[in-house]
Design a protein around this motif. Structure first.
Motif, PDB file in Angstrom:
ATOM      1  N   LEU A  20       0.783  -1.413  -0.071  1.00 15.67           N
ATOM      2  CA  LEU A  20       0.192  -0.220   0.142  1.00 15.67           C
ATOM      3  C   LEU A  20       0.868   1.283  -0.005  1.00 15.67           C
ATOM      4  N   SER A  21       1.992   1.213   0.891  1.00 16.63           N
ATOM      5  CA  SER A  21       2.800   2.341   0.753  1.00 16.63           C
ATOM      6  C   SER A  21       3.352   2.573  -0.378  1.00 16.63           C
ATOM      7  N   GLY A  22       3.741   1.671  -1.333  1.00 15.16           N
ATOM      8  CA  GLY A  22       4.522   1.549  -2.430  1.00 15.16           C
ATOM      9  C   GLY A  22       3.657   2.112  -3.595  1.00 15.16           C
ATOM     10  N   CYS A  23       2.375   1.937  -3.538  1.00 16.91           N
ATOM     11  CA  CYS A  23       1.407   2.427  -4.574  1.00 16.91           C
ATOM     12  C   CYS A  23       1.074   3.818  -4.571  1.00 16.91           C
ATOM     13  N   GLY A  24       1.440   4.536  -3.414  1.00 14.71           N
ATOM     14  CA  GLY A  24       1.176   6.011  -3.366  1.00 14.71           C
ATOM     15  C   GLY A  24      -0.206   6.186  -2.488  1.00 14.71           C
ATOM     16  N   PHE A  25      -0.710   4.888  -1.804  1.00 14.51           N
ATOM     17  CA  PHE A  25      -1.905   4.946  -1.007  1.00 14.51           C
ATOM     18  C   PHE A  25      -1.590   5.715   0.120  1.00 14.51           C
ATOM     19  N   ARG A  26      -2.612   6.552   0.654  1.00 19.92           N
ATOM     20  CA  ARG A  26      -2.526   7.279   1.802  1.00 19.92           C
ATOM     21  C   ARG A  26      -3.724   7.566   2.583  1.00 19.92           C
ATOM     22  N   LEU A  27      -3.990   7.485   3.855  1.00 18.14           N
ATOM     23  CA  LEU A  27      -5.221   7.645   4.504  1.00 18.14           C
ATOM     24  C   LEU A  27      -5.496   9.217   4.074  1.00 18.14           C
ATOM     25  N   ARG A  28      -7.040   9.200   4.163  1.00 15.13           N
ATOM     26  CA  ARG A  28      -7.525  10.550   3.937  1.00 15.13           C
ATOM     27  C   ARG A  28      -7.058  11.396   5.409  1.00 15.13           C
ATOM     28  N   GLY A  29      -6.832  12.544   5.228  1.00 14.11           N
ATOM     29  CA  GLY A  29      -6.461  13.565   6.172  1.00 14.11           C
ATOM     30  C   GLY A  29      -6.808  15.003   5.562  1.00 14.11           C
ATOM     31  N   SER A  30      -6.265  15.906   6.079  1.00 12.50           N
ATOM     32  CA  SER A  30      -6.451  17.190   5.599  1.00 12.50           C
ATOM     33  C   SER A  30      -6.016  17.423   4.241  1.00 12.50           C
ATOM     34  N   ALA A  31      -6.753  17.916   3.223  1.00 12.26           N
ATOM     35  CA  ALA A  31      -6.211  18.060   1.945  1.00 12.26           C
ATOM     36  C   ALA A  31      -5.196  19.075   1.737  1.00 12.26           C
ATOM     37  N   ASP A  32      -4.387  18.873   0.854  1.00  9.63           N
ATOM     38  CA  ASP A  32      -3.349  19.925   0.329  1.00  9.63           C
ATOM     39  C   ASP A  32      -3.885  20.715  -0.798  1.00  9.63           C
ATOM     40  N   TYR A  33      -3.860  22.165  -0.687  1.00 11.88           N
ATOM     41  CA  TYR A  33      -4.295  22.947  -1.927  1.00 11.88           C
ATOM     42  C   TYR A  33      -3.072  23.900  -2.334  1.00 11.88           C
ATOM     43  N   PRO A  34      -3.209  24.269  -3.595  1.00 14.16           N
ATOM     44  CA  PRO A  34      -1.885  24.796  -4.008  1.00 14.16           C
ATOM     45  C   PRO A  34      -1.911  26.394  -3.708  1.00 14.16           C
ATOM     46  N   MET A  35      -2.839  26.838  -2.990  1.00 13.76           N
ATOM     47  CA  MET A  35      -3.100  28.112  -2.668  1.00 13.76           C
ATOM     48  C   MET A  35      -3.303  28.409  -1.418  1.00 13.76           C
ATOM     49  N   LYS A  36      -3.317  29.647  -0.987  1.00 15.39           N
ATOM     50  CA  LYS A  36      -3.783  30.050   0.412  1.00 15.39           C
ATOM     51  C   LYS A  36      -4.700  30.880   0.736  1.00 15.39           C
ATOM     52  N   GLN A  37      -5.227  31.751  -0.561  1.00 17.95           N
ATOM     53  CA  GLN A  37      -6.264  32.799  -0.435  1.00 17.95           C
ATOM     54  C   GLN A  37      -7.232  32.260  -1.660  1.00 17.95           C
ATOM     55  N   VAL A  38      -8.520  32.018  -1.464  1.00 22.54           N
ATOM     56  CA  VAL A  38      -9.612  32.103  -2.442  1.00 22.54           C
ATOM     57  C   VAL A  38     -10.636  32.776  -2.220  1.00 22.54           C
ATOM     58  N   PHE A  39     -11.347  33.234  -3.326  1.00 22.36           N
ATOM     59  CA  PHE A  39     -12.475  34.061  -3.323  1.00 22.36           C
ATOM     60  C   PHE A  39     -13.449  33.228  -4.101  1.00 22.36           C
ATOM     61  N   ILE A  40     -14.799  32.996  -3.525  1.00 20.29           N
ATOM     62  CA  ILE A  40     -15.620  32.288  -4.351  1.00 20.29           C
ATOM     63  C   ILE A  40     -16.829  33.081  -4.623  1.00 20.29           C
ATOM     64  N   GLU A  41     -17.072  33.119  -5.877  1.00 18.90           N
ATOM     65  CA  GLU A  41     -18.131  33.900  -6.602  1.00 18.90           C
ATOM     66  C   GLU A  41     -19.257  32.857  -6.887  1.00 18.90           C
ATOM     67  N   SER A  42     -20.384  33.521  -6.256  1.00 19.52           N
ATOM     68  CA  SER A  42     -21.544  32.553  -6.563  1.00 19.52           C
ATOM     69  C   SER A  42     -22.671  33.353  -7.480  1.00 19.52           C
ATOM     70  N   VAL A  43     -23.037  32.834  -8.676  1.00 24.31           N
ATOM     71  CA  VAL A  43     -24.031  33.139  -9.423  1.00 24.31           C
ATOM     72  C   VAL A  43     -25.069  32.215  -9.351  1.00 24.31           C
TER      73      VAL A  43
END
Length: 167
Positions: A20-43
Motif C-alpha cells: 500500500l505504501s509503495g503504490c502511493g496510497f495514503r489515508l484521508r487527512g487534511s487536503a493540500d491545496y496549491p493556494m492560500k487565499q480563495v475568493f468564491i463567486e456565486s451566481v
C-alpha cells in the motif's frame, strides 16, 4: 493460536502495508491545496458556495474579501436539482421510477484573469423506484439522494481545486 499462524498473519499484514505504501496510497487527512487565499463567486449557487467556503476554511485556506486579494477565484453558477419521471406503469398509468439530476457550473481563474479551470458542468444522476404505498418514505429517500448528489459534487469541486497549478 499457534506461533506459526501468528507469524504468518503478521507477515501478511507487513507485506500488505509495504504494498500500500509503495503504490502511493495514503489515508484521508487534511487536503493540500496549491493556494492560500480563495475568493468564491456565486451566481445562483448559494448553497454550494456556502458549504464550499466552510470546507475550504476547515482546510486552513483563507477566504478573501475581494477578488483582488485572492490567488484563485472560484466561480460557481446555476446550481439545480431536477426531478424527472423515468417510467410510468403501462397498466395503471402511475409513476414507477424517478431520476434526480444535480448540476452546477464550475470555473476558476487567477486574479490576473488567467484561466485555471475552463467553465465546465458537473452533473450527477441518481434514480429510484417510486412506490405509491410508501410516499413518505420515498420523499425521504429523494431528499437523501439529493443530499448525496450535493456532497458528491462538493467532493468533485474540492478535488479539482486540489489539482490546480497556481504557481
Amino acid at each position: 493460536m499457534s506461533t506459526f499462524f501468528r507469524a504468518f498473519v503478521l507477515m501478511v499484514i507487513v507485506l500488505q502495508s509495504v504494498q500500500l505504501s509503495g503504490c502511493g496510497f495514503r489515508l484521508r487527512g487534511s487536503a493540500d491545496y496549491p493556494m492560500k487565499q480563495v475568493f468564491i463567486e456565486s451566481v445562483s449557487a448559494p448553497r454550494m458556495a456556502y458549504v464550499l467556503t466552510r470546507e475550504l476554511q476547515n482546510a486552513n485556506l483563507t477566504i478573501a474579501e475581494s477578488k483582488n486579494n485572492a490567488e484563485v477565484i472560484v466561480i460557481l453558477s446555476h446550481e439545480i436539482l431536477d426531478r424527472r419521471t423515468l417510467s410510468v406503469s403501462s397498466f395503471t398509468g402511475k409513476l414507477e421510477e424517478v431520476e434526480l439530476n444535480y448540476r452546477i457550473h464550475l470555473s476558476a481563474k487567477k486574479a490576473t484573469g488567467e484561466v485555471l479551470i475552463e467553465p465546465q458542468l458537473i452533473s450527477l444522476l441518481r434514480d429510484y423506484q417510486f412506490e405509491e404505498t410508501a410516499v413518505l418514505a420515498k420523499a425521504d429517500e429523494e431528499i437523501m439522494l439529493g443530499e448525496e448528489l450535493f456532497r458528491e459534487a462538493l467532493v468533485q469541486i474540492m478535488r479539482r481545486l486540489q489539482m490546480l497549478r497556481v504557481g
